[in-house]
Design an enzyme around this catalytic site. Structure first.
Site, PDB file in Angstrom:
ATOM      1  N   ARG A 132      -0.568 -22.940  28.611  1.00 38.83           N
ATOM      2  CA  ARG A 132      -0.917 -21.561  28.268  1.00 38.83           C
ATOM      3  C   ARG A 132       0.323 -20.683  28.463  1.00 38.83           C
ATOM      4  O   ARG A 132       1.061 -20.849  29.442  1.00 38.83           O
ATOM      5  CB  ARG A 132      -2.042 -21.037  29.160  1.00 38.83           C
ATOM      6  CG  ARG A 132      -3.435 -21.530  28.773  1.00 38.83           C
ATOM      7  CD  ARG A 132      -3.905 -20.969  27.427  1.00 38.83           C
ATOM      8  NE  ARG A 132      -5.254 -21.388  27.085  1.00 38.83           N
ATOM      9  CZ  ARG A 132      -5.571 -22.430  26.307  1.00 38.83           C
ATOM     10  NH1 ARG A 132      -4.617 -23.185  25.774  1.00 38.83           N
ATOM     11  NH2 ARG A 132      -6.839 -22.711  26.050  1.00 38.83           N
ATOM     12  N   GLY A 174      -1.237 -27.851  19.835  1.00 34.50           N
ATOM     13  CA  GLY A 174      -1.459 -28.990  20.746  1.00 34.50           C
ATOM     14  C   GLY A 174      -2.558 -29.949  20.322  1.00 34.50           C
ATOM     15  O   GLY A 174      -2.344 -31.150  20.243  1.00 34.50           O
ATOM     16  N   GLU A 190      -0.786 -14.278  22.211  1.00 32.35           N
ATOM     17  CA  GLU A 190      -1.011 -14.903  20.893  1.00 32.35           C
ATOM     18  C   GLU A 190      -1.915 -14.046  20.027  1.00 32.35           C
ATOM     19  O   GLU A 190      -2.862 -13.454  20.553  1.00 32.35           O
ATOM     20  CB  GLU A 190      -1.654 -16.290  21.097  1.00 32.35           C
ATOM     21  CG  GLU A 190      -0.714 -17.247  21.764  1.00 32.35           C
ATOM     22  CD  GLU A 190      -1.312 -18.641  21.962  1.00 32.35           C
ATOM     23  OE1 GLU A 190      -2.345 -18.948  21.345  1.00 32.35           O
ATOM     24  OE2 GLU A 190      -0.730 -19.405  22.719  1.00 32.35           O
ATOM     25  N   HIS A 230       0.646 -22.883  18.563  1.00 37.10           N
ATOM     26  CA  HIS A 230      -0.513 -23.415  19.304  1.00 37.10           C
ATOM     27  C   HIS A 230      -1.167 -24.596  18.548  1.00 37.10           C
ATOM     28  O   HIS A 230      -2.321 -24.509  18.117  1.00 37.10           O
ATOM     29  CB  HIS A 230      -1.550 -22.301  19.572  1.00 37.10           C
ATOM     30  CG  HIS A 230      -2.447 -22.602  20.743  1.00 37.10           C
ATOM     31  ND1 HIS A 230      -2.912 -21.635  21.589  1.00 37.10           N
ATOM     32  CD2 HIS A 230      -2.972 -23.780  21.199  1.00 37.10           C
ATOM     33  CE1 HIS A 230      -3.688 -22.183  22.513  1.00 37.10           C
ATOM     34  NE2 HIS A 230      -3.731 -23.487  22.298  1.00 37.10           N
ATOM     35  N   GLY A 234      -2.586 -33.555  35.605  1.00 36.83           N
ATOM     36  CA  GLY A 234      -3.966 -33.912  35.255  1.00 36.83           C
ATOM     37  C   GLY A 234      -3.916 -34.903  34.107  1.00 36.83           C
ATOM     38  O   GLY A 234      -2.947 -35.658  33.958  1.00 36.83           O
ATOM     39  N   ILE A 238      -3.507 -34.448  30.837  1.00 37.74           N
ATOM     40  CA  ILE A 238      -2.424 -34.261  29.859  1.00 37.74           C
ATOM     41  C   ILE A 238      -1.067 -34.539  30.501  1.00 37.74           C
ATOM     42  O   ILE A 238      -0.226 -35.239  29.913  1.00 37.74           O
ATOM     43  CB  ILE A 238      -2.500 -32.855  29.220  1.00 37.74           C
ATOM     44  CG1 ILE A 238      -3.818 -32.708  28.442  1.00 37.74           C
ATOM     45  CG2 ILE A 238      -1.297 -32.606  28.292  1.00 37.74           C
ATOM     46  CD1 ILE A 238      -4.108 -31.319  27.893  1.00 37.74           C
TER      47      ILE A 238
HETATM   48  C1  DGY Z   1      -7.543 -25.943  24.268  1.00 36.57           C
HETATM   49  O1  DGY Z   1      -8.359 -26.816  23.988  1.00 36.57           O
HETATM   50  O2  DGY Z   1      -7.471 -25.421  25.380  1.00 36.57           O
HETATM   51  C2  DGY Z   1      -6.629 -25.488  23.179  1.00 36.57           C
HETATM   52  O3  DGY Z   1      -5.501 -24.883  23.722  1.00 36.57           O
HETATM   53  C3  DGY Z   1      -7.350 -24.518  22.293  1.00 36.57           C
HETATM   54  O4  DGY Z   1      -8.108 -23.690  23.069  1.00 36.57           O
END
Ligand code: DGY
Length: 328
Positions: free
Chosen positions: A242, A291, A271, A289, A158, A160
């Site tokens: 995830r 990102g 988490e 986490h 997608g 990302i």
């Molecule tokens: C997202 O935007 O999905 C990040 O992982 C935080 O939720």
């Protein structure tokens, strides 16, 4: 809506500029302590038109069912919506939105940081450099694995995944991907990317794997122990999507046994808990986490939240509505 200014409940502390604007635009209740809210606290506080939760709020069917009837919009601060039972929200007549697009580049950058730091042993090296125990350069000291020229298999092409592919091309990696749908031929040509319809076949041939698909009931433990063991022993796996997509206990076993060379992880199954079996491994680079954790990204996410709320309360379809069927 019951008041002129719609009432909004924000469950976590947001960047200051966003909180100020939310206060100006809506009847907003903030969470200045930033304490995560329990399900009970959330239900008790949710006497509002719009809820602005984050990944740390578990909006399960029972929680959604217990929300006051006036809640009509869940404007999630974040792109992932696996913490929200979308079917239950729809059944309750609640519209759900997220914040796509604005965190793509940041997440792809962090993916590359993990993809580089695991094979080049950056974190291990940092620990040694600080320890005062480094005895100096030798020809065989702390050898890792080269990145350039290697095959990167992207699971989930997608926004990302594609942004990761573009970066990886800059590191002379060859791009492979598995996705429900093949990406546009022009994108494939630009990235010189190879599509694998069969995930298992792709996994077995890659040097690096990057997980970039959403977590859904179909992708939970997509990287099962069997699949992890089908990777080449020199392979590295990176996950910025995830934690639930990888069987974390199995991953720790594979890394400990040398069935895999290493991992770079930003997300975990439970988490903020990270299992001891993973934490003690030198061949796992672990981030908490991060990102989308740039100042610019978090402000842009807040802006998307406000656009979604404003368009919804003005009676229009919010731009980032999420539907239960949205998957990989
Ligand atoms: C997202 O935007 O999905 C990040 O992982 C935080 O939720």
């Amino acid at each position: 809506m019951t008041t002129e200014k719609p009432s909004v409940l924000v469950t976590r502390k947001l960047p200051q500029a966003i909180e100020i604007r939310l206060m100006e635009l809506f009847e907003t209740r903030l969470n200045p302590t930033d304490e995560p809210m329990s399900a009970e606290a959330l239900i008790a506080a949710a006497d509002c038109d719009v809820l602005v939760p984050t990944v740390t709020d578990k909006l399960t069917a029972p929680v959604l069912g217990a929300l006051p009837g006036r809640v009509k919009l869940i404007a999630n601060f974040g792109v992932g919506v696996d913490h929200i039972d979308l079917a239950a929200a729809t059944a309750r007549g609640i519209v759900v939105t997220n914040t796509p697009g604005v965190l793509t580049e940041d997440t792809a950058d962090l993916t590359m940081a993990l993809l580089l730091s695991a094979p080049r042993r950056m974190v291990e090296g940092d620990r040694l450099a600080r320890s005062g125990e480094w005895v100096g350069w030798t020809p065989t000291f702390m050898m890792g694995h080269r990145v350039s020229g290697k095959r990167l298999g992207i699971v989930g092409m997608g926004r990302i995944g594609t942004a990761v592919a573009r970066r990886a091309r800059g590191f002379s990696m060859s791009i492979h991907y598995h996705n429900r749908r093949r990406v546009h031929r022009e994108v494939e040509a630009e990235l010189e990317a190879t599509w694998w319809e069969d995930l298992d076949q792709m996994l077995a041939h890659m040097d690096f794997i990057s997980i970039n698909c959403p977590h859904t009931s179909e992708t939970r433990h997509l990287l099962s122990e069997k699949r992890l063991r089908s990777l080449q022993p020199h392979a590295y796996i990176v996950n910025t999507a995830r934690g639930e997509i990888i069987d974390e206990a199995a991953l720790a076993r594979c890394l400990a046994e040398g069935a895999l060379a290493g991992a770079g992880l930003d997300v975990y199954e439970r988490e903020p808990e990270i299992g001891e079996s993973l934490r003690r491994l030198d061949n796992a680079v672990l981030a908490p986490h991060l990102g989308s954790a740039t100042r610019e990204g978090r402000i842009a996410m807040g802006e998307r939240v406000m656009i979604n709320i404003k368009t919804f309360v003005d009676g229009h379809a919010p731009p980032d509505r999420v539907f239960p069927a949205d998957g990989l």
